[in-house]
Design a protein around this motif. Sequence first.
Motif, short mmCIF file in Angstrom:
data_model
loop_
_atom_site.label_atom_id
_atom_site.label_comp_id
_atom_site.label_asym_id
_atom_site.label_seq_id
_atom_site.Cartn_x
_atom_site.Cartn_y
_atom_site.Cartn_z
N SER A 32 0.80 -1.22 0.00
CA SER A 32 0.00 0.00 0.00
C SER A 32 0.84 1.29 0.00
N PRO A 33 1.86 1.44 0.87
CA PRO A 33 2.63 2.69 0.86
C PRO A 33 3.39 2.91 -0.45
N LEU A 34 3.91 1.84 -1.04
CA LEU A 34 4.61 1.95 -2.33
C LEU A 34 3.63 2.28 -3.45
N LEU A 35 2.48 1.62 -3.43
CA LEU A 35 1.44 1.85 -4.43
C LEU A 35 1.01 3.33 -4.40
N ALA A 36 0.93 3.89 -3.21
CA ALA A 36 0.52 5.29 -3.06
C ALA A 36 1.55 6.25 -3.67
N GLN A 37 2.81 5.83 -3.71
CA GLN A 37 3.86 6.70 -4.25
C GLN A 37 3.75 6.89 -5.75
N TRP A 38 3.25 5.88 -6.47
CA TRP A 38 3.21 6.01 -7.93
C TRP A 38 1.80 5.95 -8.51
N LEU A 39 0.84 5.40 -7.78
CA LEU A 39 -0.52 5.30 -8.32
C LEU A 39 -1.43 6.25 -7.56
N LEU A 40 -2.11 5.78 -6.54
CA LEU A 40 -3.01 6.62 -5.77
C LEU A 40 -3.00 6.15 -4.32
N ASN A 41 -3.41 7.04 -3.41
CA ASN A 41 -3.59 6.63 -2.02
C ASN A 41 -4.60 5.50 -2.00
N ASN A 42 -4.44 4.57 -1.04
CA ASN A 42 -5.26 3.36 -1.09
C ASN A 42 -5.27 2.65 0.24
N ASP A 43 -6.17 1.68 0.36
CA ASP A 43 -6.19 0.77 1.52
C ASP A 43 -6.12 -0.66 0.98
#
Length: 143
Positions: A32-43
């Motif tokens: 999740s934290p890595l995904l938020a860096q390049w895509l979107l904030n998420n859960d």
Amino acid sequence: MSNPAAETTRTLVIERVFPHSPEKLWRALTESPLLAQWLLNNDFEPVVGRKFQFRSEPVPNWNGLVDCEVLVVDPLKQLSYSWGALGLDSVVLWTLTPTEGGTHVRMEHSGFRPDQQQAYGGAKYGWQKFFDKLERVLGGGQE
């Protein structure tokens, strides 16, 4: 038996080879934290059946939320989730294939109806930007 709905929808495909291991790409797709860096904030959590949201800044005519559900988790190989926003009911499928010196990444975003040309165009533009950000997050060099 053919599915008439499938014949009338479009699929956006983006492919790129990254000079990184499947493990490193898998982390970028599933943590999740890595995904938020390049895509979107998420859960997001990589668990089949898990419902989650991608969150963006709200803009006119859109609250910034993408409703999703994890459909496939095949570690280091495939990840898929539904993608629902702005009347678009679609599916994103990631496929990782090891290559010499890196990983071939294929992203398929399917389910765009003929009347969703604008959504298709927006997704095409958006995913290219996301891929560029992913490249920066991963770092340009070899591992």
